[in-house]
Design a protein around this motif. Structure first.
Motif, PDB file in Angstrom:
ATOM      1  N   ARG A 351      54.051  46.091  46.432  1.00  0.00           N
ATOM      2  CA  ARG A 351      52.621  45.883  46.663  1.00  0.00           C
ATOM      3  C   ARG A 351      51.881  47.188  46.936  1.00  0.00           C
ATOM      4  O   ARG A 351      50.681  47.283  46.693  1.00  0.00           O
ATOM      5  CB  ARG A 351      52.421  44.866  47.795  1.00  0.00           C
ATOM      6  CG  ARG A 351      52.953  43.493  47.384  1.00  0.00           C
ATOM      7  CD  ARG A 351      52.488  42.402  48.284  1.00  0.00           C
ATOM      8  NE  ARG A 351      51.074  42.080  48.094  1.00  0.00           N
ATOM      9  CZ  ARG A 351      50.456  41.059  48.698  1.00  0.00           C
ATOM     10  NH1 ARG A 351      51.135  40.282  49.495  1.00  0.00           N
ATOM     11  NH2 ARG A 351      49.190  40.824  48.476  1.00  0.00           N
ATOM     12  N   ALA A 355      48.678  48.181  44.880  1.00  0.00           N
ATOM     13  CA  ALA A 355      47.393  48.507  45.521  1.00  0.00           C
ATOM     14  C   ALA A 355      46.796  49.778  44.920  1.00  0.00           C
ATOM     15  O   ALA A 355      45.586  49.894  44.755  1.00  0.00           O
ATOM     16  CB  ALA A 355      47.589  48.680  47.027  1.00  0.00           C
ATOM     17  N   ASN A 356      47.665  50.727  44.554  1.00  0.00           N
ATOM     18  CA  ASN A 356      47.170  51.973  43.972  1.00  0.00           C
ATOM     19  C   ASN A 356      46.927  51.867  42.478  1.00  0.00           C
ATOM     20  O   ASN A 356      46.064  52.559  41.942  1.00  0.00           O
ATOM     21  CB  ASN A 356      48.172  53.108  44.213  1.00  0.00           C
ATOM     22  CG  ASN A 356      48.153  53.590  45.647  1.00  0.00           C
ATOM     23  OD1 ASN A 356      47.108  53.569  46.287  1.00  0.00           O
ATOM     24  ND2 ASN A 356      49.294  54.006  46.155  1.00  0.00           N
ATOM     25  N   ARG A 363      43.274  42.722  41.264  1.00  0.00           N
ATOM     26  CA  ARG A 363      44.406  42.563  42.183  1.00  0.00           C
ATOM     27  C   ARG A 363      44.047  41.738  43.411  1.00  0.00           C
ATOM     28  O   ARG A 363      44.910  41.194  44.070  1.00  0.00           O
ATOM     29  CB  ARG A 363      44.939  43.930  42.618  1.00  0.00           C
ATOM     30  CG  ARG A 363      44.048  44.634  43.614  1.00  0.00           C
ATOM     31  CD  ARG A 363      44.694  45.868  44.223  1.00  0.00           C
ATOM     32  NE  ARG A 363      43.788  46.396  45.230  1.00  0.00           N
ATOM     33  CZ  ARG A 363      43.117  47.539  45.120  1.00  0.00           C
ATOM     34  NH1 ARG A 363      43.257  48.278  44.048  1.00  0.00           N
ATOM     35  NH2 ARG A 363      42.305  47.923  46.084  1.00  0.00           N
ATOM     36  N   GLU A 364      42.729  41.617  43.696  1.00  0.00           N
ATOM     37  CA  GLU A 364      42.326  40.999  44.947  1.00  0.00           C
ATOM     38  C   GLU A 364      42.818  39.558  45.091  1.00  0.00           C
ATOM     39  O   GLU A 364      43.289  39.158  46.135  1.00  0.00           O
ATOM     40  CB  GLU A 364      40.802  41.042  45.084  1.00  0.00           C
ATOM     41  CG  GLU A 364      40.361  40.705  46.486  1.00  0.00           C
ATOM     42  CD  GLU A 364      38.851  40.716  46.637  1.00  0.00           C
ATOM     43  OE1 GLU A 364      38.360  39.966  47.481  1.00  0.00           O
ATOM     44  OE2 GLU A 364      38.188  41.447  45.890  1.00  0.00           O
ATOM     45  N   LYS A 365      42.710  38.790  43.992  1.00  0.00           N
ATOM     46  CA  LYS A 365      43.020  37.360  44.100  1.00  0.00           C
ATOM     47  C   LYS A 365      44.414  36.985  43.602  1.00  0.00           C
ATOM     48  O   LYS A 365      44.826  35.849  43.746  1.00  0.00           O
ATOM     49  CB  LYS A 365      41.981  36.550  43.302  1.00  0.00           C
ATOM     50  CG  LYS A 365      40.596  36.559  43.917  1.00  0.00           C
ATOM     51  CD  LYS A 365      40.479  35.508  45.020  1.00  0.00           C
ATOM     52  CE  LYS A 365      39.220  35.656  45.846  1.00  0.00           C
ATOM     53  NZ  LYS A 365      38.003  35.536  45.044  1.00  0.00           N
TER      54      LYS A 365
END
Lengths: 409, 252
Positions: A351, A355-356, A363-365
């Motif tokens: 993860r 995130a990067n 990627r948020e949901k």
């Protein structure tokens, strides 16, 4: 010939299929629930269930258990799980499994065994046939087999179910589906599909992704397979080879893959890569699912070599997932097979890279989940695939399959 | 689209005599999500949980539940709202069976007698809803269960009645890897069913495996509440140990 629209017969066939599919996937349901969920009126539901009951596909009974309400109870429609079944085959690099799966998705019985890595394809065929025959013998006398499908770790051409490429399991020019169908002699074709594609189907219909129409399934075995569900349908591509996520190149010039390229996802996160990083690839007894799980256990116990190995593999997997998230914007990514263990053991690096590497909006949901069907994803997927025909046209298909035994001698 | 948090604490302060433990802490937990509460030993995690659960009512600040301002002065208040805490010691009775433990203190009655059939049926449905098949009979005494199985019973107890918020204090701390993984999957399923789950954990990997948000406490202050999708392992470790990490956390 021009058709103005669906005939009454088409509508009826469609409704029969829809109703049967509902109780197959969601379990027994009362007539009232069916009427509400399918948007049909109760007399139509009654007519449909009468037809399906006559065909021996469902039966109706009084509801049981608590939660009785006032008034005449609505009859509950149940799939005839023991009388209508399919054969599901899973061929893995190190093992095989055959199951008799009843309508409604119940695994009624199963046979499993180990396979040595470079054994003969003919031997594989024999053990599959033997397993299937012993399952058929155990079935009720009036039970009918309505389909069969094989999950195979390789690319399969959709047009004729020909296995084109299985880098970790070479069957030569064996036409597995045809050969199985002939040897079983049930008068039904045996489909062959990519194992991870079936896994995606299974998790979408019965697993973690039931309510998710845009889902990616990643399956870890010796190699890494994938299946992409877009808008509720499996993405096969032009000839059915789609979804080979394991051969997405994530590290140009990296580790050599069994496919001949360098730096494929499979080469960087597959079993061989993990064993190599953990310094365990020389050990002959160390291979397969148990070897991968051993490394996760050692890492948890504090072994620094295993932790480092998991961290490296996790980072590459995170990179692969980031690419998938950016390209497909999936609602869910499901990790199955050995990737379930790797995900749970290396979620932090996976993860972190995600995130990067992934776009914030995509990627948020995205939900990252492990396979709810555990080690049965391929088998359940094969069963669902095998049920497809009878669900599309229940009464006709059953009438055709039952016909030979009804003919007077 | 903004979702109302199930639990929303603002400006919470708590002192024990001269010892200030929580200072202006804000914390939210959302339905359908797992919020991981992380922090070093003594950062105030347990005190915050005790404030939420009504064990130690906060000295100052605002407590909102599903958008309404509420007063929670005892564990009973929290329980009536639908907040359930699974403590590390699990609080199960060894001599009773699974069903009796699940319904301890809230037995279902059928007139004058206990409705055993009903309770067993509900217990079975709850356990199968968590996809737990490893427990065997629902009538097994707790003393015969393993650590992981006990944890599952404690979690099932928390979700049996219509709770809205479940707080789990280090649920995987004393378990082996296979059982920890299973518990993590069960916890994830709770949130996927729509509950707001708060997970207290020291294991950063577990936090990344299942959480949707991370709330980091550092020396009694909430230094960050972030989406797990937006942070890296290193940032979270820095939040826990230094109170600041990358662009998130305390301003220095």
């Amino acid at each position: 010939m021009m058709k103005a629209g669906p005939s009454q017969e088409d509508v009826r066939r469609h409704n029969l299929g829809t109703l049967l599919r509902f109780v197959h996937l969601r379990g027994p349901a009362s007539r009232a629930t069916l009427a509400e969920s399918l948007g049909l009126n109760r007399s139509t539901i009654m007519a449909l269930t009468t037809d399906l009951t006559a065909a021996g596909l469902v039966r109706e009974e009084l509801p049981r258990g608590p939660g009785r309400r006032a008034g005449r109870p609505s009859l509950v429609v149940r799939p005839e799980s023991t009388r209508v079944y399919v054969l599901a085959f899973e061929v893995g690099v190190d093992r095989f499994a055959v199951a008799r799966v009843g309508l409604g998705g119940v695994v009624l019985d199963r046979r499993e065994g180990v396979r040595t890595r470079d054994s003969d394809p003919a031997e594989l065929l024999s053990v599959l046939v033997a397993g299937a025959r012993s399952l058929i013998r155990k079935a009720d006398g009036d039970a009918v087999c309505v389909g069969a499908a094989v999950g195979f770790p390789g690319t399969v051409r959709r047009a004729d179910d020909m296995i084109m490429f299985g880098p970790n399991l070479d069957v030569g020019d064996l036409r597995l589906g045809d050969a199985l169908s002939r040897r079983l002699g049930l008068g039904i074709p045996v489909s062959v599909c990519n194992d991870a594609n079936l896994g995606a189907l299974a998790e979408h219909e019965r697993g973690a992704g039931v309510s998710c129409d845009n889902l990616i399934y990643l399956h870890g075995d010796v190699g890494v397979g994938g299946g992409i569900i877009a808008h509720g349908r499996l993405l096969g591509g032009d000839e059915g080879y789609g979804g080979e996520i394991g051969h997405m190149i994530i590290n140009p010039g990296g580790r050599l893959c069994a496919c001949g390229a360098k730096g494929c996802l499979e080469a960087e996160v597959g079993e061989r890569a993990l064993l190599h990083h953990a310094g365990r690839e020389e050990d002959p007894g160390q291979a397969g699912r148990d070897a991968v799980r051993d490394i996760v256990v050692s890492a948890d116990a504090g072994d620094i070599v295993s932790r480092e190995a998991l961290h490296r593999v996790g980072s590459w997997l995170g990179l692969g997932v980031a690419n998938l998230v950016n390209v497909f914007n999936p609602g869910m990514i499901v990790f199955g097979g050995t990737l379930r263990d790797i995900y749970l053991g290396a979620a932090a690096p996976i993860r972190s890279v995600l995130a990067n590497g992934a776009l914030a909006s995509s990627r948020e949901k995205v939900k990252l989940r492990t396979a709810a069907l555990r080690d049965d994803t391929t088998l359940v997927g094969a069963a669902e695939f095998a049920f497809a025909e009878v669900l599309a046209d229940p009464v006709q298909v059953l009438a055709r399959l039952r016909a030979p035994e009804d003919t007077p001698v | 689209m903004s979702v109302t948090p199930a639990l929303d604490l603002r400006g919470i302060g708590k002192s024990f005599g001269p010892v200030k433990v929580l200072d202006d802490v804000s914390f939210s937990a959302y339905p359908g999500e797992i919020t991981a509460l992380v922090g070093d030993n003594g950062a105030g995690k347990s005190t915050l949980v005790n404030c939420i659960g009504g064990v130690h009512p906060p000295d100052s600040g605002e407590y909102r539940f599903e958008g309404r301002r509420v007063r929670v002065h005892s564990p009973r208040d929290a329980s009536l709202l639908g907040i359930e805490i699974v403590h590390q010691d699990l609080a199960l009775c060894e001599n009773l069976d699974i069903v009796q433990n699940l319904f301890l203190g809230r037995e279902q009655r059928n007139g004058l007698t206990l409705d055993e059939d009903m309770m067993e049926e509900i217990a079975r449905t709850t356990l199968s809803g968590l996809a737990v098949r490893t427990l065997g009979s629902a009538r097994r005494p707790i003393s015969t269960l393993s650590g992981g199985q006990r944890q599952i019973v404690a979690i099932a107890r928390a979700v049996l009645l219509d709770n809205k918020v479940v707080i789990l204090d280090e649920p995987t701390a004393a378990l082996g890897i296979a059982q920890s993984q299973q518990i993590l999957e069960v916890v994830r399923r709770l949130a996927d069913k729509g509950l707001a789950v708060v997970l207290i954990s020291h294991n950063i990997n577990d936090v990344f495996a299942v959480s949707d948000r991370i709330a980091a406490l550092y020396l009694g202050r909430m230094v960050a509440q972030v989406r797990t999708a937006d942070v890296t392992h290193r940032q979270v470790v820095e939040l826990i140990t230094r109170g600041t990490g990358g662009e998130v956390g305390l301003r220095r």
